[in-house]
Design a protein around this motif. Structure first.
Motif, PDB file in Angstrom:
ATOM      1  N   HIS A   1       9.211  20.776  12.835  1.00  0.00           N
ATOM      2  CA  HIS A   1       8.605  19.493  13.234  1.00  0.00           C
ATOM      3  C   HIS A   1       9.575  18.544  13.928  1.00  0.00           C
ATOM      4  O   HIS A   1       9.248  17.396  14.190  1.00  0.00           O
ATOM      5  CB  HIS A   1       7.959  18.775  12.040  1.00  0.00           C
ATOM      6  CG  HIS A   1       7.114  19.656  11.181  1.00  0.00           C
ATOM      7  ND1 HIS A   1       6.014  20.310  11.678  1.00  0.00           N
ATOM      8  CD2 HIS A   1       7.223  20.029   9.886  1.00  0.00           C
ATOM      9  CE1 HIS A   1       5.465  21.037  10.703  1.00  0.00           C
ATOM     10  NE2 HIS A   1       6.187  20.881   9.612  1.00  0.00           N
TER      11      HIS A   1
ATOM     12  N   ASN B   1       6.840  21.139  19.038  1.00  0.00           N
ATOM     13  CA  ASN B   1       6.291  20.346  17.940  1.00  0.00           C
ATOM     14  C   ASN B   1       7.359  19.363  17.469  1.00  0.00           C
ATOM     15  O   ASN B   1       8.317  19.743  16.802  1.00  0.00           O
ATOM     16  CB  ASN B   1       5.870  21.283  16.803  1.00  0.00           C
ATOM     17  CG  ASN B   1       5.623  20.532  15.496  1.00  0.00           C
ATOM     18  OD1 ASN B   1       5.280  19.356  15.497  1.00  0.00           O
ATOM     19  ND2 ASN B   1       5.796  21.226  14.380  1.00  0.00           N
TER      20      ASN B   1
ATOM     21  N   SER C   1       6.602  16.549  15.598  1.00  0.00           N
ATOM     22  CA  SER C   1       5.759  15.676  14.772  1.00  0.00           C
ATOM     23  C   SER C   1       6.561  14.656  13.987  1.00  0.00           C
ATOM     24  O   SER C   1       6.052  13.593  13.630  1.00  0.00           O
ATOM     25  CB  SER C   1       4.916  16.517  13.815  1.00  0.00           C
ATOM     26  OG  SER C   1       4.080  15.705  13.024  1.00  0.00           O
TER      27      SER C   1
ATOM     28  N   GLY D   1       2.195  18.241  12.033  1.00  0.00           N
ATOM     29  CA  GLY D   1       2.864  19.292  12.795  1.00  0.00           C
ATOM     30  C   GLY D   1       2.258  20.656  12.545  1.00  0.00           C
ATOM     31  O   GLY D   1       2.100  21.466  13.474  1.00  0.00           O
TER      32      GLY D   1
END
Length: 445
Positions: free
Chosen positions: A305, A320, A322, A430
């Motif tokens: 993430h 990703n 997140s 994520g």
């Protein structure tokens, strides 16, 4: 260590993993424990609380709980503004977070990391580096097990590496790490702290008990960080350009010694190079073999993430990120790519000023915004003449991002917002992103 709690009347405020861990430790230490939440905990949490045989009060915070309370151990996310805590402060009842409890529970030494960005990457890297030393090492806090669980099992001579938030650092009194870093400071969590100075001062609490015998690591080019160093302390410094650890002629250096060429680091991006510099200073007191350090730096590619590569997906490079819950983290990710970017952003509305992101949008070819902040991110993109779109959910955003991209582009989820409008955690956000990408890939092969 446990004797100090015997017979003590302790109110544990908030359940979840850390609250239940704190209540369990205190109960076994002989404290008279009551656990209190402002909501009704999930069934599995209620079962764990019932199994302990302690008092519990759910779905309200009655002031009467304070009548016999001697100490409060609170979940970091619970704001001090609630009436129960305001009344507790007026009665001078100590209010700790689990970190303080953990510190009091062990003779192990702590290596602590805080900052607005890079905490998780740096904490994990420090943990991996310290595993090459002679002392047993544990990972605790936001990215490991609850601190009190780890601390109650750690022994004298062990090391505990812990990532700390501003919320946690507001509830410490005697916590004294052996080595600690304040990586950087930027506006974050202002809805909780009220203003930037209160937030930054909470981060600075990390150093309140430290002395020149400890390793205090700070980013020398961040003036707000430097303001939080106690006046009597001589810190150890890092930054990309200067400090005790810096980059010189393309090399990572510590106190003038060349460690490794930057282009051989598994972690990429200038912000991650600074995380590496901080990590090297944090482990300096513990005599880690050079061969182990080099091996870790060549192989440690980051954490889930956090600008996590999902590889080539239908000709696009998908990432990703997140964990980018604020402007600075998202800006670092956006500046890390030369290819055209389709940027997925948005989430919880906290009123942050988005204008600081504008200079980082030079490679962004489309903005796909979702969640509470979607309209403001659309306005930001349009202010730079970038095609910008709004959708309700992340599930709507992923297919649109693929439609707005082409072979060779980057699709980047870097929300610049907390996840709590639609998700419980940034991890959940994520994970859903990864699932949505894989489903789209499968359906469009």
């Amino acid at each position: 260590m446990e004797k100090q709690w015997h017979g003590k009347k302790v109110l544990v405020l908030g359940a979840a993993k850390s609250g239940i861990a704190a209540a369990t430790y205190l109960h076994h230490a002989g404290a008279d424990v009551t656990i209190n939440t402002g909501n009704i905990p999930p069934e599995d949490e209620q079962e764990k609380i019932q199994a302990l045989g302690i008092q519990s009060v759910f779905n309200e915070h009655p002031l009467a709980l304070l009548n016999e309370t001697e100490v409060i151990v609170k979940n970091p996310g619970i704001p001090y503004q609630i009436p129960l805590l305001q009344e507790a402060m007026s009665r001078h009842i100590p209010i700790y977070t689990e970190v303080e409890l953990a510190y009091l529970a062990t003779e192990a030494e702590f290596v602590a990391i805080t900052g607005s960005n890079g905490k998780t990457t740096t904490t994990t890297l420090v943990y991996e580096l310290l595993k090459g030393g002679e002392r047993p090492v544990h990972l605790a806090g936001n990215i490991g097990f609850p601190a009190i669980e780890v601390a109650s099992q750690a022994k004298a001579g062990d090391l505990i590496v812990i990532e700390l938030s501003s919320f946690q650092l507001m509830g410490i009194e005697s916590f004294h790490p052996r080595s600690a870093a304040l990586l950087n400071l930027s506006e974050a969590h202002l809805d909780y702290h009220g203003d930037f100075d209160a937030y930054a001062d909470a981060k600075g609490n990390l150093f309140r008990r430290m002395t020149n015998a400890d390793q205090i690591v700070v980013k020398v080019t961040d003036p707000e960080v430097m303001k939080r160093v106690p006046g009597e302390i001589e810190p150890t410094t890092f930054s990309f350009d200067r400090g005790d650890a810096s980059v010189v002629d393309g090399w990572v250096t510590v106190r003038g010694e060349k460690i490794m060429p930057v282009n051989e680091l598994a972690l990429g991006g200038a912000h991650n190079v600074e995380n590496v510099l901080a990590a090297l200073l944090l482990v300096e007191p513990f005599a880690i073999p050079r061969t182990h350090i080099e091996r870790v730096l060549r192989n440690f590619g980051g954490v889930a993430h956090r600008t996590e590569s999902l590889g080539d997906v239908l000709g696009r490079a998908v990432y990703n990120d997140s964990k980018a819950t604020n402007n600075v983290a998202a800006e670092a990710a956006l500046r890390g790519f030369d290819a055209p970017i389709v940027w997925l952003c948005g989430g919880l509305e906290r009123g942050a000023d988005l204008s600081s992101l504008a200079p980082a949008l030079s490679n962004v070819k489309a903005v796909v915004a979702y969640g509470e902040t979607k309209e403001r991110f659309k306005e930001l993109g349009e202010s730079r003449q970038i095609p910008s779109f709004t959708v309700e959910t992340l599930a709507d955003a992923v297919p649109l991002a693929f439609e707005q991209s082409e072979t060779g582009d980057v699709i980047l989820l870097s929300p610049a917002c907390a996840s709590w409008d639609q998700f419980k955690t940034f991890e959940e956000r994520g994970e859903q992103f990864v699932q949505l990408v894989r489903s789209y890939e499968e359906a469009n092969r």
